[in-house]
Structures are given as structure tokens and as C-alpha cells.
Design an enzyme around this catalytic site. Structure first.
Site, PDB file in Angstrom:
ATOM      1  CG  ASP A 176      -2.136   0.916   1.036  1.00 15.47           C
ATOM      2  OD1 ASP A 176      -3.148   0.518   0.452  1.00 15.47           O
ATOM      3  OD2 ASP A 176      -2.035   2.075   1.488  1.00 15.47           O
ATOM      4  CE1 TYR A 215      -5.431   6.525  -0.835  1.00 16.12           C
ATOM      5  CE2 TYR A 215      -5.376   7.014   1.514  1.00 16.12           C
ATOM      6  CZ  TYR A 215      -5.419   6.095   0.477  1.00 16.12           C
ATOM      7  OH  TYR A 215      -5.455   4.751   0.761  1.00 16.12           O
ATOM      8  CG  HIS A 272      -4.195  -4.135  -0.093  1.00 16.84           C
ATOM      9  ND1 HIS A 272      -3.381  -3.699  -1.119  1.00 16.84           N
ATOM     10  CD2 HIS A 272      -4.268  -3.093   0.788  1.00 16.84           C
ATOM     11  CE1 HIS A 272      -2.994  -2.442  -0.878  1.00 16.84           C
ATOM     12  NE2 HIS A 272      -3.520  -2.070   0.265  1.00 16.84           N
TER      13      HIS A 272
END
Length: 401
Positions: free
Chosen positions: A181, A314, A371
Site C-alpha cells: 500500500d 492521499y 492486499h
């Protein structure tokens, strides 16, 4: 280890637990419709309702807190970040008793946190045979029990600087990294900025923007053009396409309006639904227990900076100088690279694409897993790390003997 290290135990104030339960007591959910429990529309209403009720009436945070404190040796230290001043950073640190152990920086992402290291920690440090590691797993700033960043512009280079300085403060002048990630791009940036310290890198999230080109990687380009995709590479493409078309809504919101979603995440039921969706969609049929889910979400609920802070990475990454942050998805020279593909991850390029990221010394395609590899498939991830340093990166391991 420097003297600027303070042992740490999680100790959430009683008032914070009471405030959570008070909020849960007055929470509400949308009216039920015939698709309320269809995963295609998002987190199912019945699941969220059940979990929220258990969070309020049955879930024992104190028991989970005690377990985390018992399993994970935790510390805090102060790191000075250029342009941002001093930040207090929380981290897990466990050394191996075996000689020749390699210092390993484990870097989480969102919606992960330091707890992701829990299952692999004893496997990496206490194994009787095979390559062993000294493991450091920081809570990134704005996550877990690390400080909040109060200024704008704190992006990937700053996260890399924090992680690097934690390793130096522990006396690890040379080390290797592992990331998925956001840990993918942060550890890549560490390799770019500190190549004499970061001796190798392993990633289980392989993000590549484009296929091989003739001008940069001619041999890979020829293989890419001539060799047909394997069956699993075709599945990789389908999974990646699903994520791009059906799974990226959260990313767009957090990359453009983090404050708006941050306000929503101050509500514990909204936080629960927002993260629970990812724990379901991003794993490979992992059998989550309610206690696991709520412990995972509670770390965000009780984090030092608050859940809203965690999504700002982000925005800052998207709005940073892309010339700098974009380097992480290009070729990083001089840092041997290991790649582990888990089929339910979110970015799964064909193998020739992944090999454009650096000097690949290890590559493994797994039959299952998603993930959160360290949590879902800890034995598989640890086996990959051992094989990487016992075979393709033996020259790195020898530097620690």
C-alpha cells in the site's frame, strides 16, 4: 539505540472509551432497502449494525489493548523533519537473538497500521533457522499513536525521512525495507533518497504506471511484446480493472476532499463502515472475526491524530510535486528488489511491468492472498523474505554477518 527512545504501552483513556460508547448509543443507519446488504453497493447494513452494537455492548477494548501491549514491544521517539519541526513517532521494535539478523523496516499504508506486523513479528525474529531479522514497524505520522502533522505539504518524501531517521536513531545505519500500500511508495522513496543506507527492498504491492519501453528497458519491452500473458496475468489485469472501475471511489474522495470525509470519519459508525468495506473487498476471503475487525478500526478511533488525519496522505501525495513522488513508480537503481504478487491485491501488473521497477532479485506469484499480506498470509510473506535474502540477495545478508 539512542537515549531518545521511550518505552510505550497503549493506554486509551477511560473518557475516550466512554465517548465512543456514547456516540454508538445514539448512532443511526439509513432506512433498509432491498439492496442494503448487497456488497456491490458497499458495506452491508446488517453487518455494520451488528458490529456497531457489539462495539458498544460486548467488545472488550481493554483485553485487546493488553494483548497488543504483550505481543508488540513498542516505543516512541522524536524525529526532526525538515520544514516541519519535531514529531513524536510511535513504533514497534523487536530484535532477534540470532547473529546475522538483518534490520528490516516494515511500512504500513491505509487503512492499515502498526498492528499489521503482529503475525510476522515472531516469525521474522524468533525462527530457529533461516534468515532472521530485527524488525521496526513505525506508525506513520497521522496514524496510530504517532503525532499529527499540522502543516500542509507533508508528503511521501517526508514520510520516507521519518522512517529513515527512526532507523538511524535505533543504530541501524544500514537496513532493508518491506512495504505494501503506501508502504510501497514510501519505501521506494527511501531507496531513492538514502541508497547507501537502504540496501534492498521487498514490496507486496506492485504499482507500475506503464509497460516496458524500448528506450528504457529493451529486453523487457521485447518480452512484453512477444510473449502472451499467462492465465494468472490475465486474472491480474481483471482484478486491477475491477479496482479502477469499482473500487477507487474512496481514493478520489480522499485525494481531493480529505477534510470532508474526515468530518464523516469522526462518527464511529461511518469510520467502521468505511474501513470494514476495505477489509472485506481487499482480502482473499479472509475469515475476519468481529474482534479482529473492531480492534483494527479501534486503532483509528483512538489514534493520537484522529481518523481524519490518516486520509490526508492521499491529498498531499496527489498535490505534491509529481516529478519527485513519481520517481517511486519508475526504475530505482542500486537497490535490489523483491516482488510478491498476491492475486486479490489492487494493483497487479504483468510480470514484465513489475520488473521495470528496479534490479529484481526475487519474484513470487502466489495462488491466494490479498492486499494485507502480512495479516492474511504471514507465513507466505515471511517465506518470501527469507528466500529473497538467502538466494537473490545473499550479498546483502552477508553485510550483517
Amino acid at each position: 539505540m539512542t537515549s531518545n527512545m521511550t518505552p510505550f504501552k497503549i493506554a486509551v483513556p477511560d473518557a475516550a472509551i466512554k465517548r465512543l460508547k456514547d456516540k454508538l448509543a445514539v448512532s443511526d443507519l439509513p432506512d433498509e432497502v432491498d439492496f442494503s446488504n448487497d456488497w456491490a453497493y458497499g458495506a452491508p447494513r446488517d453487518d455494520v449494525q451488528r458490529l456497531a452494537k457489539y462495539w458498544k455492548d460486548g467488545f472488550d477494548w481493554r483485553a485487546q489493548e493488553a494483548r497488543l501491549n504483550a505481543e508488540l514491544p513498542q516505543f516512541k521517539t522524536t524525529v526532526n523533519v525538515e520544514g516541519f519541526g519535531s514529531l513524536c513517532v510511535h513504533f514497534v521494535h523487536k530484535t532477534s537473538p540470532r547473529p546475522g539478523s538483518i534490520p528490516l523496516l516494515f511500512c504500513h499504508g491505509w487503512p492499515g497500521h502498526f498492528m499489521e506486523v503482529a503475525k510476522i513479528l515472531p516469525l521474522l525474529t524468533d525462527a530457529a533457522e533461516g534468515q532472521s531479522f530485527h524488525v521496526v514497524a513505525p506508525s506513520l505520522p497521522n496514524f496510530g499513536f504517532s503525532d499529527a502533522v499540522k502543516q500542509r505539504g507533508f508528503s511521501i518524501p517526508q514520510y520516507a525521512e521519518v522512517c529513515h531517521k527512526v532507523m538511524l536513531a535505533l543504530g541501524y545505519n544500514k537496513y532493508v525495507t518491506q512495504g505494501g500500500d503506501w508502504g510501497f511508495i514510501i519505501t521506494r522513496m527511501i531507496g531513492i533518497r538514502y541508497p547507501t543506507h537502504c540496501l534492498a527492498s521487498h514490496i507486496n504491492y506492485i504499482r507500475v504506471r506503464s509497460p516496458p519501453t524500448f528506450t528504457k528497458t529493451p529486453l523487457l519491452f521485447i518480452k512484453h511484446m512477444l510473449l502472451p500473458y499467462t492465465s494468472y496475468e490475465k486474472e491480474f489485469c481483471r482484478r486491477s480493472e475491477w479496482f479502477q472501475t469499482e473500487g477507487r471511489g474512496y481514493n478520489v474522495e480522499q485525494s481531493t476532499r480529505p477534510s470532508t470525509i474526515g468530518i464523516a470519519l469522526a462518527d464511529p459508525v461511518a469510520l467502521l463502515a468505511w474501513i470494514y468495506e476495505k477489509l472485506h473487498d481487499w482480502t482473499d476471503s479472509y475469515p475476519w472475526t468481529d474482534d479482529e475487525i473492531l480492534t483494527w478500526v479501534s486503532i483509528y478511533q483512538f489514534s493520537t491524530a484522529g481518523a481524519a488525519a490518516s486520509v490526508r496522505i492521499y491529498y498531499e501525495s496527489t498535490h505534491a510535486e509529481l516529478e519527485e513522488t513519481g520517481k517511486g513508480t519508475g526504475y530505482v537503481p542500486n537497490v535490489p528488489l523483491g516482488l510478491s504478487y498476491f492475486p486479490k491485491d489492487l494493483s497487479l501488473p504483468p510480470l514484465t511491468w513489475g520488473r521495470t521497477l528496479g534490479p529484481v532479485v526475487f519474484e513470487k506469484v502466489h495462488a491466494d492472498g490479498g492486499h494485507f499480506a502480512a495479516h492474511e498470509r504471514p507465513e507466505a510473506l515471511v517465506k518470501d523474505l527469507r528466500e529473497m535474502y538467502e538466494q537473490g540477495a545473499k550479498h546483502v545478508a552477508r553485510q550483517f554477518t
